[in-house]
Every structure is written in C-alpha cells, then in structure tokens.
Design a protein around this motif. Structure first.
Motif, PDB file in Angstrom:
ATOM      1  N   THR A   8       1.393  -1.017  -0.135  1.00  0.00           N
ATOM      2  CA  THR A   8       0.427   0.137   0.220  1.00  0.00           C
ATOM      3  C   THR A   8       1.141   1.123  -0.136  1.00  0.00           C
ATOM      4  O   THR A   8       2.398   1.356   0.537  1.00  0.00           O
ATOM      5  CB  THR A   8      -0.785  -0.144   1.076  1.00  0.00           C
ATOM      6  N   LEU A   9       0.787   2.090  -0.587  1.00  0.00           N
ATOM      7  CA  LEU A   9       1.400   3.739  -0.656  1.00  0.00           C
ATOM      8  C   LEU A   9      -0.028   4.740  -0.319  1.00  0.00           C
ATOM      9  O   LEU A   9      -1.296   4.554  -1.037  1.00  0.00           O
ATOM     10  CB  LEU A   9       1.845   3.682  -1.969  1.00  0.00           C
ATOM     11  N   LEU A  10       0.275   5.885   0.545  1.00  0.00           N
ATOM     12  CA  LEU A  10      -0.661   6.754   0.536  1.00  0.00           C
ATOM     13  C   LEU A  10       0.339   7.837   0.100  1.00  0.00           C
ATOM     14  O   LEU A  10       1.523   7.825   0.775  1.00  0.00           O
ATOM     15  CB  LEU A  10      -0.942   6.623   2.022  1.00  0.00           C
ATOM     16  N   VAL A  11      -0.326   9.048   0.262  1.00  0.00           N
ATOM     17  CA  VAL A  11      -0.223   9.612  -0.126  1.00  0.00           C
ATOM     18  C   VAL A  11      -0.623  11.112   0.470  1.00  0.00           C
ATOM     19  O   VAL A  11      -2.204  11.057   0.758  1.00  0.00           O
ATOM     20  CB  VAL A  11      -0.113  10.711  -1.513  1.00  0.00           C
ATOM     21  N   HIS A  12       0.616  11.655   1.537  1.00  0.00           N
ATOM     22  CA  HIS A  12       0.129  12.602   2.181  1.00  0.00           C
ATOM     23  C   HIS A  12       0.677  14.363   2.421  1.00  0.00           C
ATOM     24  O   HIS A  12       1.010  14.618   1.176  1.00  0.00           O
ATOM     25  CB  HIS A  12       0.275  12.635   3.783  1.00  0.00           C
ATOM     26  N   GLU A  13       0.270  15.503   2.522  1.00  0.00           N
ATOM     27  CA  GLU A  13       0.485  16.694   2.640  1.00  0.00           C
ATOM     28  C   GLU A  13       2.209  17.076   2.685  1.00  0.00           C
ATOM     29  O   GLU A  13       2.291  17.101   1.567  1.00  0.00           O
ATOM     30  CB  GLU A  13      -0.486  17.568   2.976  1.00  0.00           C
ATOM     31  N   LYS A  14       2.469  16.073   3.076  1.00  0.00           N
ATOM     32  CA  LYS A  14       4.193  16.999   3.290  1.00  0.00           C
ATOM     33  C   LYS A  14       4.823  15.158   3.049  1.00  0.00           C
ATOM     34  O   LYS A  14       6.347  15.215   2.495  1.00  0.00           O
ATOM     35  CB  LYS A  14       4.215  16.801   4.744  1.00  0.00           C
ATOM     36  N   GLU A  15       4.400  14.139   3.089  1.00  0.00           N
ATOM     37  CA  GLU A  15       5.011  12.967   3.295  1.00  0.00           C
ATOM     38  C   GLU A  15       4.292  11.561   2.082  1.00  0.00           C
ATOM     39  O   GLU A  15       2.905  11.996   1.957  1.00  0.00           O
ATOM     40  CB  GLU A  15       4.762  12.595   4.235  1.00  0.00           C
ATOM     41  N   VAL A  16       5.203  11.293   1.751  1.00  0.00           N
ATOM     42  CA  VAL A  16       4.505   9.591   1.265  1.00  0.00           C
ATOM     43  C   VAL A  16       5.251   8.437   1.517  1.00  0.00           C
ATOM     44  O   VAL A  16       6.125   8.322   2.820  1.00  0.00           O
ATOM     45  CB  VAL A  16       5.312   9.073  -0.259  1.00  0.00           C
ATOM     46  N   ARG A  33       8.874  16.212  -0.774  1.00  0.00           N
ATOM     47  CA  ARG A  33      10.037  17.274  -1.649  1.00  0.00           C
ATOM     48  C   ARG A  33      11.289  17.061  -2.081  1.00  0.00           C
ATOM     49  O   ARG A  33      12.289  16.825  -2.967  1.00  0.00           O
ATOM     50  CB  ARG A  33       9.540  18.360  -1.264  1.00  0.00           C
ATOM     51  N   SER A  34      11.450  16.641  -0.795  1.00  0.00           N
ATOM     52  CA  SER A  34      13.369  15.929  -1.022  1.00  0.00           C
ATOM     53  C   SER A  34      13.314  14.963  -0.795  1.00  0.00           C
ATOM     54  O   SER A  34      14.880  14.270  -2.001  1.00  0.00           O
ATOM     55  CB  SER A  34      13.693  16.520   0.306  1.00  0.00           C
ATOM     56  N   GLY A  35      12.667  13.495  -1.289  1.00  0.00           N
ATOM     57  CA  GLY A  35      12.858  12.428  -1.565  1.00  0.00           C
ATOM     58  C   GLY A  35      13.230  11.951  -0.069  1.00  0.00           C
ATOM     59  O   GLY A  35      13.642  10.644  -0.855  1.00  0.00           O
ATOM     60  N   GLU A  36      13.638  12.774   1.001  1.00  0.00           N
ATOM     61  CA  GLU A  36      14.451  11.755   1.907  1.00  0.00           C
ATOM     62  C   GLU A  36      14.107  10.852   2.978  1.00  0.00           C
ATOM     63  O   GLU A  36      12.805  11.120   3.202  1.00  0.00           O
ATOM     64  CB  GLU A  36      15.064  12.401   2.320  1.00  0.00           C
TER      65      GLU A  36
END
Length: 265
Positions: A8-16, A33-36
């Motif tokens: 499962t993959l979720l996309v939040h406001e600031k995080e994946v 944004r940074s992918g870190e």
C-alpha cells in the motif's frame, strides 16, 4: 502518483508513505519534496503494540492507521511526532472480535468504516462502540450468493475533503458514492458502467460475460475519479496468448487509465 511497487502507498500533505509487503512489512515515511526518508517503522510482531500482518490506511489529524489483516488491532501513528529520535506518538486500539481481519477506513478519530465483502452489506460503521452495517450491492440475489467474498471484492476509498466514500466492484462493473451526513453514510449515486453477464449455479455467482469496464485500482482527486482498467476495445479479446509458467498474460491485465467526474461521465 503511479507506482508498480507491491504493498500500500499513501500520499499525505508532506509525506509519501509505503509499506514493504515483500520483505519485512516495514513502513517507510518519505519527505514528498526532498525524497529523503524521515523514518522507518517496524510494527510487525506479536507484542502488545505490534501487528501480526500490518497494512496501512490514511487517518484524520495527520495520522496513519496501521491495522492487522489477520487480527483485531489498530495502531494510530501521529506523523507530526516522527522527528523524535526513538519514540513517536501512537495509540493502540483492540477492536471488537467481529472486526477481525477487516480493512479499516478511518473517518474521524472515533469512527471507522470496515470493508466486509462476504456479508449482506459491503460495510460496517464503527462509531463510539456501536457497529452498524450499511451499503448496497448492485444485485438483488445477495442473500442467495455463497461466494460473496470472491465476487464482491472491490475498492473503497474515503475522501476527507469532500466527505465522500467511493466503492467499486470490478467484476460487476459497479461504482457507488456515499456522502457522510450527520454521522452516517448515505448512498448518493451508483452506476453500472457496462453490462455484466452472470448466472447463479448451486448458490455461486458465475460471471459469464466479462464487463467492458472493470475498475480495479482507483484514486480520488478533488474533481475526478481515476481508475486503472482493462480497455477491451483496444485489447486482444478473443485471441489466445501464450503463457509462461501458467502466468497471466500481461495484455489481459488492466493497464489503461480512465478518468471520470463525480457523475461517472
């Protein structure tokens, strides 16, 4: 966002956020944004605060719900506490036995929807220790069908901004929208996207004609419903394709993106 990763993959406001379903069921939280990677959570186990078979779902108040596909437990993880070195804020809930192994869709802090494809209604609403079934299927013979779990499998997604619950059943080419109103879900609209040929044999529902449109993986945006389906008009219907090691031919898998508005157009 589209991905071919398992789990499962979720996309939040600031995080994946994604769960590694292949190796150790670890939950990875990545800065959008940074992918870190912000933090990796290890919740699999048999301890009091652990989950035997974890899966994840988006929850309100910037939380993720970690629930057990083979148990009756939920762990709420607060995303804003992840910058702590070793600890992070979480709440552990032991669920009612009738909710064992069911997928959770959090609605509010104390209200969850549970998906029940093997029951007379597709959903249960758990609200302040009260559990009520709701929802409908597109068939009249629901009570006569023994293989509900296999034929009524579908997708259910809640959009917290529009307060709409989307329900699709691919094999039945069916889509429905439920509106959240006064602490309950009301059926707003439903549609069969294409004709489905079926019959009942010894209590089992048999799909005789594959529908032209069969929504499988589904996502919701502010204005649209996005679905991955098999486009029968462009695929090789009626032609045989060689299989390797009895694998399903790739051309038979859904890989076309369809976009609908909220009137299913």
């Amino acid at each position: 966002m589209m991905t071919s990763m398992s789990g499962t993959l979720l996309v939040h406001e600031k995080e994946v956020i994604w769960i590694d379903a292949i190796s150790d069921n670890s939950i990875h939280i990545v800065d959008k944004r940074s992918g870190e990677e912000i933090k990796t959570l290890y919740v699999k186990g048999e301890g009091l605060n652990e989950i035997i078979t974890p899966d994840i779902s988006r929850a309100p108040n910037r939380c993720i719900s970690v629930f057990d596909s083979n148990g009756a437990k939920e762990v709420l993880v607060f995303l804003d506490s992840l910058d702590m070195d070793s600890q992070y804020k979480k709440e552990v809930w032991n669920l009612d036995k009738q909710l064992f192994g069911l997928r959770i869709i959090p609605i509010t802090h104390n209200q969850n929807v549970f998906v029940t494809p093997d029951s007379a209604n597709p959903f249960l609403l758990s609200s302040h220790s009260k559990i009520d079934p709701f929802g409908t299927y597109p068939l009249k013979e629901v009570k006569e069908i023994n293989n509900k779990f296999s034929v009524f499998q579908g997708t259910a997604i809640y959009n917290p901004y529009s307060r709409i619950l989307l329900h699709t059943i691919g094999q039945l080419s069916y889509v429905a929208l439920y509106a959240w109103n006064r602490n309950q879900f009301i059926l707003d609209k439903e549609r069969n996207l294409s004709e489905v040929g079926y019959s009942l044999q010894n209590g089992n529902l048999i799909i005789n004609k594959t529908p032209q449109y069969a929504p499988t993986a589904v996502a919701m945006t502010k204005d649209y419903i996005v679905s991955i389906e098999r486009d029968q008009q462009s695929s090789s219907i009626g032609t045989k394709e060689k299989r390797n090691n009895n694998d399903r031919p790739f051309s038979k898998a859904p890989h076309t993106v369809f976009v609908y508005d909220y009137d299913f157009n």
